[in-house]
Design a protein around this motif. Structure first.
Motif, short mmCIF file in Angstrom:
data_model
loop_
_atom_site.label_atom_id
_atom_site.label_comp_id
_atom_site.label_asym_id
_atom_site.label_seq_id
_atom_site.Cartn_x
_atom_site.Cartn_y
_atom_site.Cartn_z
N LEU A 265 -8.77 -2.07 0.57
CA LEU A 265 -7.35 -2.42 0.55
C LEU A 265 -7.09 -3.92 0.78
CD1 LEU A 265 -6.14 0.54 2.82
CD2 LEU A 265 -6.07 0.44 0.30
N THR B 251 0.83 -1.20 0.00
CA THR B 251 0.00 0.00 0.00
C THR B 251 0.87 1.26 0.00
OG1 THR B 251 -1.84 -1.10 1.12
CG2 THR B 251 -1.75 1.30 1.29
N TRP C 263 -4.75 6.04 1.13
CA TRP C 263 -5.67 5.26 1.96
C TRP C 263 -6.49 6.13 2.90
CZ3 TRP C 263 -4.55 6.21 7.03
CH2 TRP C 263 -3.26 6.67 7.32
#
Length: 320
Positions: free
Chosen positions: A268, A253, A260
């Motif tokens: 995710l 990520t 995010w």
């Protein structure tokens, strides 16, 4: 100076020659011995004096670990009370290369009065022990590897091999399996791999890291950190598995620069993840982890998360 290697080769070659003659000596008596043991409703008692006794101990242990209950009785001690270990319904395997061991011959009449079959293993079919036995297995050793012809060498090797032949023949006749073997070796690596299931090792209850799909990344990281299993499961209100989020997912990520902020973990998470059942063998979990290069698996039942099994659990249990 002595050529030790030449001396050693001579010993090995002599014993190999003795073993090469052994298969031809197997006759109907071997079949009878196997049938007697298969029909035995008690135990197989192995007895032998001196070096034959040491071999007898090993034969008894091999029989016991391969589905034939057996133990060793020292013939000298048998004359002083240990004959009480032999009961009607047992079978005795008596080892004596010469077939004339006094300690064994002393207890033969008592064994016969109990109507216990005797399987004699000697090198002399005409010996007193061979003639007194129910059946006789002839190892036929004419030359020991000892140059003096005194130390039991070829004879003990041949007796040991014949004992292994008996054990394996009986194992196959009984349909003895690797799982059966594992039950008598629970502390061994094979036993652990065949007897320990996922439910024996998995983390469960409050030890399962899990968050709802609407949780944010910080909540997922907190759950992962708290349980220390390198992942968290994402579950619905009924604990049904929706996906997982791992340490690897977290690194990816950040590495990909994914924004995010304000996003739920469901965006995710890894949706199509590997799982395993609680009833599966722990070694199956190990194989799956190795196949997919992962270190933990959710344990599911009817799609519900009921546990987590980690590579460290398998290592501690001696599975890996």
């Amino acid at each position: 100076m002595a050529d030790f290697r030449a001396l050693a080769r001579a010993v090995i070659e002599t014993e190999i020659a003795a073993l090469q003659q052994l298969p031809a000596r197997l006759d109907e008596q071997f079949n009878q011995a196997c049938e007697l043991i298969l029909a035995c409703r008690g135990r197989v008692i192995v007895t032998g004096m001196g070096k034959s006794g040491h071999i007898g101990n090993k034969i008894a242990a091999t029989l016991a670990s391969t589905g034939t209950p057996a133990f060793f009785v020292h013939p000298g001690e048998a004359s002083h009370g240990d004959l009480g270990m032999i009961l009607s319904g047992d079978v005795v395997i008596a080892l004596s290369n010469s077939g004339t061991s006094d300690e064994i011959l002393t207890i033969v009449p008592t064994i016969r009065r109990l109507q216990v079959p005797i399987i004699a293993i000697t090198s002399n079919p005409q010996s007193t022990l061979a003639q007194a036995a129910t059946c006789h297995l002839n190892i036929g050793i004419s030359q020991e590897a000892c140059p003096l012809g005194l130390a039991p060498t070829s004879s003990t090797t041949a007796t040991l091999v014949l004992g292994d032949a008996l054990a394996v023949a009986l194992l196959q006749a009984r349909g003895f399996t690797a799982t059966d073997f594992a039950r008598s070796h629970p502390a061994g690596r094979l036993g652990k791999r065949l007897l320990i299931h996922v439910h024996d090792l998995m983390h469960q209850g409050t030890a399962i890291p899990k968050v709802p799909p609407h949780a944010d990344l910080s909540a997922a990281i907190l759950a992962m950190t708290k349980q220390g299993l390198g992942l968290t499961t994402i579950v619905d209100a009924e604990d049904k598995l929706l996906g997982i989020f791992t340490d690897g997912d977290l690194r990816r990520t950040f590495a990909k620069g994914i924004d995010w902020t304000g996003k739920p973990i469901s965006v995710l998470m890894t949706v199509h993840c590997q799982t395993i059942s609680a009833e599966a063998l722990a070694v199956e979990a190990l194989n799956k982890m190795q196949q997919y290069a992962i270190t933990a698996l959710p344990v599911v039942h009817n799609q519900r998360v009921i546990g987590i099994i980690h590579m460290h659990d398998l290592l501690k249990a001696g599975i890996a």
